[in-house]
Design a protein around this motif. Sequence first.
Motif, short mmCIF file in Angstrom:
data_model
loop_
_atom_site.label_atom_id
_atom_site.label_comp_id
_atom_site.label_asym_id
_atom_site.label_seq_id
_atom_site.Cartn_x
_atom_site.Cartn_y
_atom_site.Cartn_z
N TRP A 93 -44.45 36.50 59.41
CA TRP A 93 -45.82 36.70 59.96
C TRP A 93 -46.48 37.66 59.48
O TRP A 93 -45.86 38.39 58.36
CB TRP A 93 -45.50 37.30 61.51
CG TRP A 93 -44.63 36.38 62.34
CD1 TRP A 93 -45.29 35.71 63.38
CD2 TRP A 93 -43.41 36.51 62.51
NE1 TRP A 93 -44.12 35.01 64.01
CE2 TRP A 93 -42.86 35.50 63.43
CE3 TRP A 93 -42.12 37.15 61.71
CZ2 TRP A 93 -41.67 35.14 63.81
CZ3 TRP A 93 -40.88 36.83 62.28
CH2 TRP A 93 -40.59 35.95 63.31
N LEU A 94 -47.72 37.90 59.50
CA LEU A 94 -48.56 38.90 58.82
C LEU A 94 -48.38 40.05 59.79
O LEU A 94 -49.02 39.84 60.87
CB LEU A 94 -49.99 38.58 58.65
CG LEU A 94 -50.85 39.69 57.94
CD1 LEU A 94 -50.33 40.20 56.67
CD2 LEU A 94 -52.27 39.33 57.87
N GLY A 95 -47.98 41.41 59.33
CA GLY A 95 -47.76 42.43 60.13
C GLY A 95 -48.54 43.39 59.97
O GLY A 95 -49.16 43.79 58.61
N VAL A 173 -49.76 46.80 55.98
CA VAL A 173 -50.11 45.62 56.23
C VAL A 173 -49.52 44.51 54.94
O VAL A 173 -49.77 44.55 53.85
CB VAL A 173 -51.70 45.24 55.89
CG1 VAL A 173 -52.36 43.97 56.03
CG2 VAL A 173 -52.57 46.36 56.60
N ALA A 174 -48.54 43.78 55.67
CA ALA A 174 -47.70 42.73 54.75
C ALA A 174 -46.93 41.81 55.40
O ALA A 174 -46.90 42.04 56.74
CB ALA A 174 -46.64 43.99 54.06
N GLY A 175 -46.46 40.91 54.77
CA GLY A 175 -45.56 40.15 55.36
C GLY A 175 -44.34 40.44 56.08
O GLY A 175 -43.62 41.49 55.65
N LEU A 176 -43.99 40.01 57.15
CA LEU A 176 -42.88 40.44 57.85
C LEU A 176 -41.84 39.03 58.37
O LEU A 176 -42.37 38.19 58.74
CB LEU A 176 -43.47 41.10 59.23
CG LEU A 176 -42.34 41.41 60.26
CD1 LEU A 176 -41.42 42.47 59.82
CD2 LEU A 176 -43.11 42.02 61.48
N ASN A 180 -32.51 41.98 55.82
CA ASN A 180 -32.31 43.30 55.34
C ASN A 180 -32.55 43.09 53.70
O ASN A 180 -31.62 42.67 53.08
CB ASN A 180 -31.26 43.79 55.65
CG ASN A 180 -30.60 45.19 55.29
OD1 ASN A 180 -31.85 45.89 54.98
ND2 ASN A 180 -29.54 45.61 54.94
N THR A 181 -33.67 43.30 53.18
CA THR A 181 -33.99 42.94 51.76
C THR A 181 -34.41 44.24 51.26
O THR A 181 -35.15 45.00 52.32
CB THR A 181 -34.93 41.51 51.65
OG1 THR A 181 -36.07 41.94 51.90
CG2 THR A 181 -34.15 40.50 52.23
N ALA A 182 -35.08 44.18 50.13
CA ALA A 182 -35.85 45.14 49.27
C ALA A 182 -37.24 45.48 49.93
O ALA A 182 -37.40 46.40 50.01
CB ALA A 182 -35.76 45.02 47.97
N ILE A 183 -37.77 44.31 50.04
CA ILE A 183 -39.12 44.37 50.81
C ILE A 183 -38.98 44.66 52.36
O ILE A 183 -39.66 45.72 52.78
CB ILE A 183 -39.87 43.13 50.47
CG1 ILE A 183 -40.28 43.15 48.95
CG2 ILE A 183 -41.12 43.20 51.27
CD1 ILE A 183 -40.96 44.06 48.38
N SER A 184 -38.17 44.06 53.15
CA SER A 184 -38.14 44.15 54.64
C SER A 184 -37.49 45.37 54.80
O SER A 184 -37.92 46.27 56.11
CB SER A 184 -37.40 43.09 55.06
OG SER A 184 -36.08 43.11 54.56
N THR A 234 -51.17 37.38 65.33
CA THR A 234 -51.36 37.50 63.96
C THR A 234 -51.29 35.91 63.63
O THR A 234 -51.82 34.91 64.34
CB THR A 234 -50.63 38.12 63.39
OG1 THR A 234 -50.71 38.30 61.74
CG2 THR A 234 -49.04 37.71 63.68
N ILE A 235 -51.28 35.50 62.31
CA ILE A 235 -51.03 34.39 61.76
C ILE A 235 -49.46 34.33 61.39
O ILE A 235 -48.59 35.30 60.83
CB ILE A 235 -51.74 34.15 60.60
CG1 ILE A 235 -51.66 35.04 59.10
CG2 ILE A 235 -53.05 33.78 60.74
CD1 ILE A 235 -51.83 34.46 58.05
N ALA A 236 -48.85 33.20 61.61
CA ALA A 236 -47.47 32.97 61.18
C ALA A 236 -47.41 31.97 60.15
O ALA A 236 -48.30 30.98 60.09
CB ALA A 236 -46.62 32.44 62.57
N ARG A 237 -46.13 31.73 59.48
CA ARG A 237 -45.99 30.77 58.25
C ARG A 237 -44.50 30.10 58.87
O ARG A 237 -43.69 30.80 59.13
CB ARG A 237 -45.92 31.37 57.06
CG ARG A 237 -47.05 32.07 56.57
CD ARG A 237 -47.26 31.95 55.13
NE ARG A 237 -47.20 30.59 54.56
CZ ARG A 237 -48.54 29.99 54.34
NH1 ARG A 237 -49.58 30.56 54.69
NH2 ARG A 237 -48.58 28.74 53.83
N GLU A 238 -44.99 28.95 58.92
CA GLU A 238 -43.57 28.01 59.34
C GLU A 238 -43.08 27.02 58.42
O GLU A 238 -42.44 25.91 58.57
CB GLU A 238 -43.73 27.28 60.64
CG GLU A 238 -43.95 28.35 61.77
CD GLU A 238 -44.24 27.63 63.17
OE1 GLU A 238 -43.42 26.68 63.46
OE2 GLU A 238 -44.89 28.43 63.82
#
Length: 304
Positions: A93-95, A173-176, A180-184, A234-238
């Motif tokens: 999702w866009l968080g 403001v970023a993808g969510l 458990n990763t470097a970005i998340s 928000t918007i989601a990506r599936e």
Amino acid sequence: MAQKLVFAGSSLGEPWWVIGRITARLLADKGYDVEVATASASTENPRWVGGGKAQLGACVPKTIRWAINGEHLYEGEEFCELRAVAKIRRPSWLGVACRAELGFTDLRKAAGSGYPLRIMTNKLDSIASVVPRRALEHYGLSEDAVRARGGDFREMTGIYQPYVREGSVDLIVAGLYLGNTAISRYWNEAAVLLNLRFLDLEDALVDKLVQDGYGTPGNIPFNLLRGVTHEVRTIAREDGIVVYLPADTDESFTYELARLYDQNREMFFMSAVHMALDPQAVTGTAPLPLHPGAMRYYKEAGYL
């Protein structure tokens, strides 16, 4: 000696890298030594696979589409013909979230306040920042506008930066996504150390982002992170992540890779990133058609 291959992944531990490591484990018994590259993260991924630096890789469909169409950061570039082997589903999702003590209940109010926002988002010169920048610009928070009022940007990169621990973040403001990763890690850390308020996107912005092909209308699930106190609009990506390679790759190799992925699906689910290989969705690899070798396997398996 093992045949050496390069898999275009992403930063260490990120989803594309995880898929590369799974691929390396699966192919090791078949006599392949697979190096999972990290320098092929973000914008670079299609350049590695489409430019001959890697024999295969993993990337999100929208980035592949921009690359083969010469859009955004790929204007004027050319790539070899590419084909898909598999699709791994990963919900995202866009968080959008701000520090609750600022009192902003939506981005419109934040933009209109004149407050010098310290915004954490993806690197502004990366393909990952395209959608976050579109959202910010919709509310009048372009890079120039933010800096003009004394604000600044904090870049989320694979090399950890202690912005959250330092308390130097007002807005994220970023993808969510789950993992458990470097970005998340930035999201996970902010949800614990900051008093976040997740903000709904305006219907007009959601409609525009959907119209431009950036996702579908969606909601961040309640309680996904601390601060998600409702179903956040928000918007989601599936459309997941596509494993892809040059069209002239040997058909027997792609057949075997598709088979290995399908018969070891649990490896994707049992990873640090919430992912699942869905063989029933193998036709959803647009903008890339399936490689003939992969298509032959999926037909024999009854998925096509």
